[in-house]
Structures are given as structure tokens and as C-alpha cells.
Design a protein around this motif. Structure first.
Motif, PDB file in Angstrom:
ATOM      1  N   SER A   1       0.839  -1.201   0.000  1.00 54.93           N
ATOM      2  CA  SER A   1       0.000   0.000   0.000  1.00 54.93           C
ATOM      3  C   SER A   1       0.876   1.253   0.000  1.00 54.93           C
ATOM      4  N   GLY A   2       1.965   1.182   0.781  1.00 61.15           N
ATOM      5  CA  GLY A   2       2.895   2.310   0.803  1.00 61.15           C
ATOM      6  C   GLY A   2       3.530   2.554  -0.549  1.00 61.15           C
ATOM      7  N   PHE A   3       3.922   1.473  -1.226  1.00 58.40           N
ATOM      8  CA  PHE A   3       4.507   1.617  -2.557  1.00 58.40           C
ATOM      9  C   PHE A   3       3.468   2.097  -3.571  1.00 58.40           C
ATOM     10  N   TYR A   4       2.203   1.685  -3.377  1.00 57.00           N
ATOM     11  CA  TYR A   4       1.166   2.232  -4.262  1.00 57.00           C
ATOM     12  C   TYR A   4       1.070   3.744  -4.088  1.00 57.00           C
ATOM     13  N   PHE A   5       1.022   4.204  -2.846  1.00 54.14           N
ATOM     14  CA  PHE A   5       0.888   5.639  -2.596  1.00 54.14           C
ATOM     15  C   PHE A   5       2.051   6.403  -3.232  1.00 54.14           C
ATOM     16  N   LEU A   6       3.267   5.880  -3.061  1.00 53.63           N
ATOM     17  CA  LEU A   6       4.446   6.539  -3.607  1.00 53.63           C
ATOM     18  C   LEU A   6       4.438   6.564  -5.130  1.00 53.63           C
ATOM     19  N   THR A   7       4.114   5.432  -5.749  1.00 54.68           N
ATOM     20  CA  THR A   7       4.125   5.382  -7.212  1.00 54.68           C
ATOM     21  C   THR A   7       2.943   6.139  -7.813  1.00 54.68           C
ATOM     22  N   ALA A   8       1.806   6.151  -7.117  1.00 53.49           N
ATOM     23  CA  ALA A   8       0.679   6.961  -7.591  1.00 53.49           C
ATOM     24  C   ALA A   8       1.034   8.435  -7.509  1.00 53.49           C
ATOM     25  N   LEU A   9       1.761   8.815  -6.464  1.00 59.58           N
ATOM     26  CA  LEU A   9       2.224  10.198  -6.354  1.00 59.58           C
ATOM     27  C   LEU A   9       3.169  10.536  -7.499  1.00 59.58           C
ATOM     28  N   ARG A  10       4.044   9.602  -7.839  1.00 59.24           N
ATOM     29  CA  ARG A  10       4.930   9.810  -8.995  1.00 59.24           C
ATOM     30  C   ARG A  10       4.112   9.991 -10.268  1.00 59.24           C
ATOM     31  N   GLN A  11       3.090   9.173 -10.433  1.00 57.58           N
ATOM     32  CA  GLN A  11       2.269   9.219 -11.643  1.00 57.58           C
ATOM     33  C   GLN A  11       1.534  10.553 -11.765  1.00 57.58           C
ATOM     34  N   VAL A  12       0.855  10.980 -10.707  1.00 52.94           N
ATOM     35  CA  VAL A  12       0.102  12.230 -10.797  1.00 52.94           C
ATOM     36  C   VAL A  12       1.041  13.429 -10.864  1.00 52.94           C
ATOM     37  N   HIS A  13       2.194  13.314 -10.227  1.00 52.38           N
ATOM     38  CA  HIS A  13       3.178  14.404 -10.285  1.00 52.38           C
ATOM     39  C   HIS A  13       3.645  14.639 -11.715  1.00 52.38           C
ATOM     40  N   ASN A  14       3.881  13.555 -12.446  1.00 49.48           N
ATOM     41  CA  ASN A  14       4.195  13.712 -13.865  1.00 49.48           C
ATOM     42  C   ASN A  14       3.012  14.315 -14.611  1.00 49.48           C
ATOM     43  N   GLY A  15       1.801  13.939 -14.213  1.00 48.00           N
ATOM     44  CA  GLY A  15       0.617  14.515 -14.835  1.00 48.00           C
ATOM     45  C   GLY A  15       0.517  16.012 -14.606  1.00 48.00           C
ATOM     46  N   PHE A  16       0.938  16.483 -13.434  1.00 47.33           N
ATOM     47  CA  PHE A  16       0.918  17.924 -13.157  1.00 47.33           C
ATOM     48  C   PHE A  16       1.706  18.693 -14.207  1.00 47.33           C
ATOM     49  N   HIS A  17       2.810  18.096 -14.650  1.00 45.14           N
ATOM     50  CA  HIS A  17       3.726  18.780 -15.562  1.00 45.14           C
ATOM     51  C   HIS A  17       3.590  18.277 -17.008  1.00 45.14           C
ATOM     52  N   ASN A  18       2.468  17.613 -17.285  1.00 42.97           N
ATOM     53  CA  ASN A  18       2.195  17.095 -18.635  1.00 42.97           C
ATOM     54  C   ASN A  18       3.338  16.211 -19.142  1.00 42.97           C
ATOM     55  N   SER A  19       3.846  15.371 -18.247  1.00 45.40           N
ATOM     56  CA  SER A  19       5.006  14.536 -18.566  1.00 45.40           C
ATOM     57  C   SER A  19       4.684  13.051 -18.596  1.00 45.40           C
ATOM     58  N   LEU A  20       3.407  12.702 -18.754  1.00 48.98           N
ATOM     59  CA  LEU A  20       3.026  11.296 -18.841  1.00 48.98           C
ATOM     60  C   LEU A  20       3.098  10.760 -20.261  1.00 48.98           C
ATOM     61  N   GLY A  21       3.267  11.645 -21.211  1.00 45.82           N
ATOM     62  CA  GLY A  21       3.342  11.222 -22.613  1.00 45.82           C
ATOM     63  C   GLY A  21       1.986  10.955 -23.237  1.00 45.82           C
ATOM     64  N   THR A  22       0.909  11.324 -22.533  1.00 43.12           N
ATOM     65  CA  THR A  22      -0.451  11.114 -23.042  1.00 43.12           C
ATOM     66  C   THR A  22      -1.127  12.462 -23.269  1.00 43.12           C
ATOM     67  N   GLY A  23      -2.298  12.448 -23.881  1.00 42.75           N
ATOM     68  CA  GLY A  23      -3.044  13.672 -24.124  1.00 42.75           C
ATOM     69  C   GLY A  23      -3.742  14.176 -22.868  1.00 42.75           C
ATOM     70  N   LYS A  24      -4.459  15.280 -23.020  1.00 46.46           N
ATOM     71  CA  LYS A  24      -5.119  15.928 -21.886  1.00 46.46           C
ATOM     72  C   LYS A  24      -6.171  15.031 -21.233  1.00 46.46           C
TER      73      LYS A  24
END
Length: 260
Positions: free
Chosen positions: A53-76
Motif C-alpha cells: 500500500s505504501g509503494f502504491y501511494f508513492l508510485t501513484a504520487l509519482r504518476q500524478v506528479h508527472n501529470g501535473f507537468h504534462n510529462s506522462l506522454g499522453t493527451g489531456k
């Protein structure tokens, strides 16, 4: 040397582009940890589920953090969907977090940086400040954000409320466990996501703390390359180790404060 001088000396723009493999990793990195934690919790193995669960929270934070900066490589649309779904699973409006995080980059550690308030506290004060930090992130979004941010925040908060109501009404115990652990994680954000990477950096806020050490960065999913992120926020997390190598090679004299 200020952060603008640092940026001019390091090649970084080529690191913005993600391959298909890298894009898939950044958009799905949290899912294995989520599924494993939920399966273990479903079978009643809550203690074993906890690190997952802790690793999920950390990796989900990484995922949304990239989303903040439009760095997920996907569209809006897909980026918005990632932020929305993780809002429900992480127990906070991620669009509210995004609004304050963008302001954090713009007003780093100034009076207008509400995300960064805990950076000037002692470590235990930052931990105790957690509930206030969580409330403030949402309140500032309501008061200062445009209608799009506010609408997204309200949709996410309503969805979270519905999810909580369903889980507790039907007494779905493994999801009750998940929600409580995520809430605990949110209450520690002021310490882990702010204090650890920004304390004692007020003299040059954009040169945040960073982390070196192969296993330390593997275990934290490269989330503590924070100096690199502040200098080059458009670079996706998966590229930060390479960026760190370039900074070390180009500017070996640069003093880097370690996160831990």
C-alpha cells in the motif's frame, strides 16, 4: 550560481520525450502495487499488504506528479483521467494538489507558496502540520483557483465521498483498510513530500535537496531527485537519473544537499 544559470549549462530538452515503453511504465507504475495490496487485504493479510500500500501511494504520487507537468506522454483527457482516478484512490483532490504544486514552482518557499509551508518547520512540526496542510491545499484551491480547477476539485471530492459511503455502507473491509491507509499517507504529505526535500534550502529555493545512491533511489522510485525536478520540471521522473548524471558531470562543483 542561481537556478537560471544552472539550466543554461545542462542539456535536458531531449529528455522530455518518452518512448512507448517509458510511457507505459509512467502511466501504469502504480497498478501492480495497488492490485497486490488489495488482494492481500481482501484475504485478511493486512500486515503484509501494508508495504505494498505504501509503494502504491508513492508510485501513484509519482504518476500524478508527472501529470501535473504534462510529462506522462499522453493527451489531456488521459492525463485528466489519471488525476481523477488517483484522487478517488488516494483520498484527496489531485487537481487541488496540482494547483498548489504549480504555484509551489512559481513562488517556491515564498509567502504565496502554500504547499511549501512546512519546509521552514522542524521535522516533528511538519508531521503534526499534516492535517492542516491537507485542508489548506483544498481551501486555497477553492479561494484562488480558476473555475476549471474548482470544478475538477469538487467533482473529485464528491466522487471520494460517494466511494467512502459505498465502502462503509456495505462494510467492504479490504477497501476500508485501503482508504484508512491512504488517509494516513495524505496526513504525512507535508513531511515526506515537502519538508524532506526543502528544509534548509531557503537561501536558494529552486535548488532543492536531492538523493544519490542506486538502491535509495530504486526503493523510492526516483522521487527524491527533487533538485533535478525543480530545475527541469518538464523532465519525466523516469528520466531524472540520467538528468542527475548530466548535472553531476557538467557541474561537479555544485553542492547538493541530500534528502536522506
Amino acid at each position: 550560481m542561481n537556478h537560471l544559470e544552472l539550466i543554461r549549462q545542462v542539456e535536458w530538452k531531449d529528455l522530455k520525450k518518452l518512448s512507448v515503453k517509458e510511457m507505459l511504465i509512467e502511466n501504469n507504475i502504480s497498478l501492480p502495487w495497488l492490485f497486490i495490496s488489495l488482494i492481500l487485504a481482501y484475504h485478511g493479510y493486512y500486515g503484509i499488504a501494508l508495504p505494498f500500500s505504501g509503494f502504491y501511494f508513492l508510485t501513484a504520487l509519482r504518476q500524478v506528479h508527472n501529470g501535473f507537468h504534462n510529462s506522462l506522454g499522453t493527451g489531456k483527457l488521459l492525463t485528466w483521467l489519471s488525476l481523477y482516478l488517483n484522487s478517488i484512490l488516494m483520498m484527496a483532490s489531485i487537481h487541488a494538489v496540482k494547483f498548489n504544486h504549480i504555484r509551489h514552482h512559481k513562488f517556491c518557499l515564498s509567502e504565496e507558496d502554500y504547499e511549501g509551508k512546512s519546509a521552514s518547520m522542524k521535522w516533528y512540526e511538519a508531521i503534526l502540520y499534516g492535517p492542516q496542510h491537507m485542508f489548506l491545499i483544498h481551501w486555497i484551491t477553492l479561494k484562488k483557483a480558476n473555475t476549471v480547477y474548482v470544478k475538477n476539485m469538487m467533482v473529485e471530492l464528491l466522487s471520494i465521498a460517494v466511494f467512502i459511503s459505498v465502502v462503509f455502507y456495505f462494510q467492504i473491509h479490504f477497501l476500508m483498510y485501503h482508504l484508512l491507509i491512504m488517509l494516513f499517507g495524505e496526513l504525512l504529505m507535508a513531511f515526506f513530500a515537502v519538508w524532506t526535500v526543502h528544509h534548509d534550502t531557503h537561501e536558494n529555493p529552486n535548488v532543492a535537496r536531492t538523493q544519490r545512491g542506486f538502491w535509495k533511489n530504486k526503493l523510492t522510485f526516483s522521487m527524491f531527485y527533487h533538485m533535478e525536478h525543480h530545475l527541469f520540471p518538464a523532465v519525466p521522473t523516469i528520466k531524472l537519473p540520467e538528468l542527475a548524471e548530466r548535472i553531476d558531470k557538467t557541474l561537479p562543483e555544485l553542492h547538493k544537499k541530500q534528502t536522506f
